[in-house]
Design a protein around this motif. Structure first.
Motif, PDB file in Angstrom:
ATOM      1  N   PRO A  10      22.528  16.312 -24.919  1.00 22.35           N
ATOM      2  CA  PRO A  10      22.758  16.841 -26.264  1.00 22.35           C
ATOM      3  C   PRO A  10      21.643  16.516 -27.242  1.00 22.35           C
ATOM      4  CG  PRO A  10      24.020  14.846 -25.950  1.00 22.35           C
ATOM      5  CD  PRO A  10      23.338  15.117 -24.638  1.00 22.35           C
ATOM      6  N   THR A  85      27.626  24.574 -28.394  1.00 20.27           N
ATOM      7  CA  THR A  85      26.718  24.758 -27.257  1.00 20.27           C
ATOM      8  C   THR A  85      26.039  26.110 -27.411  1.00 20.27           C
ATOM      9  OG1 THR A  85      28.019  23.369 -25.769  1.00 20.27           O
ATOM     10  CG2 THR A  85      26.544  24.973 -24.758  1.00 20.27           C
ATOM     11  N   GLY A 104      23.540  26.117 -20.991  1.00 19.54           N
ATOM     12  CA  GLY A 104      23.771  25.796 -22.388  1.00 19.54           C
ATOM     13  C   GLY A 104      23.117  24.510 -22.829  1.00 19.54           C
ATOM     14  N   THR A 105      22.801  24.461 -24.122  1.00 21.33           N
ATOM     15  CA  THR A 105      22.273  23.265 -24.758  1.00 21.33           C
ATOM     16  C   THR A 105      23.255  22.833 -25.828  1.00 21.33           C
ATOM     17  OG1 THR A 105      19.975  23.932 -24.410  1.00 21.33           O
ATOM     18  CG2 THR A 105      20.400  22.293 -26.127  1.00 21.33           C
ATOM     19  N   ARG A 106      23.681  21.576 -25.746  1.00 22.63           N
ATOM     20  CA  ARG A 106      24.682  21.097 -26.703  1.00 22.63           C
ATOM     21  C   ARG A 106      23.999  20.525 -27.934  1.00 22.63           C
ATOM     22  NH1 ARG A 106      28.338  16.661 -26.665  1.00 22.63           N
ATOM     23  NH2 ARG A 106      27.421  15.871 -24.743  1.00 22.63           N
TER      24      ARG A 106
END
Lengths: 111, 113
Positions: A10, A85, A104-106
């Motif tokens: 994250p 996300t 996905g990127t949180r």
């Protein structure tokens, strides 16, 4: 190699910060590109399409580099409500519009 | 205008059972796609239908099948459920066109015990 790769994060940033996410894709025949946002346990929602010339929507700016097969998303002046996300999405090419999602990127924005 | 609607919202099934998930696209959209999303991953493509014909299939076993009806609604069927089928199943519709984005429904959360 995955078809669409993203840094999972994250990313923990304070309110007001600028944050950038990157994404690479493997299929040079891909023709359309998107960023989606997904809140916890909800469906993905379209954030913005990504155009070759780059495009901006308020605090969000998307860039596409076809030569490097690279897509980016820049968020300026982060808000608490931006915590989510962010999914990088690329179409598969080949005549029908199959969209391929990155993992996905949180992003977590804190006060 | 109503968005993409899916039913049921949640479902609990036992291994070996069969499940049917339903989806109604946005009015005017003729293309429906199904995706499976396991926790911590992005959605994985299962099927795409356009004008009642299958236009694409992802890397899923034959236990997964789908169809599209004349009103463009769609069903996803999964037979002989496995624990690993537990996931959020997302239906999306889109306008025809290579650059059109997907519009997702709220999803069906399937738990297989």
């Amino acid at each position: 190699r995955k078809e669409v790769e993203q840094d999972p994060g994250p990313f923990n940033v304070p309110e007001g910060a600028t944050v950038a996410f990157n994404c690479t894709y493997s299929n040079s025949a891909s023709q359309s590109f998107f960023w989606y946002r997904q809140d916890c346990r909800k469906e993905p929602k379209l954030l913005m399409s990504v155009y070759s010339s780059g495009n901006e929507d308020g605090r969000f700016t998307a860039q596409l580099n076809r030569a490097s097969q690279y897509i980016s998303l820049l968020i300026r002046d982060s808000k608490l409500s931006d915590s989510a996300t962010y999914l990088c999405v690329v179409n598969s090419g080949g005549g029908y519009n199959k969209l391929i999602f990155g993992a996905g990127t949180r992003l977590a924005v804190h006060p | 205008d109503a968005g993409v609607t899916q039913s049921p919202t949640h479902l609990i099934k036992t291994r070996g059972q069969h499940v049917t998930l339903r989806c109604s696209p946005i009015s005017g959209h003729k293309s429906v796609s199904w995706y499976q999303q396991v926790l911590g991953q992005g959605p994985q493509f299962i099927f795409q239908y356009y004008e009642k014909e299958e236009r694409g299939r992802g890397n899923f076993p034959d236990r997964f099948s789908a169809r599209q009806f004349p009103n463009y609604s769609s069903e996803l069927n999964v037979n002989a459920l496995l624990l690993g089928d537990s996931a959020l199943y997302l239906c999306a519709s889109q306008n025809r066109g290579v650059n059109s984005p997907l519009h997702f429904g709220n999803g069906t959360r399937l738990t297989v015990t």
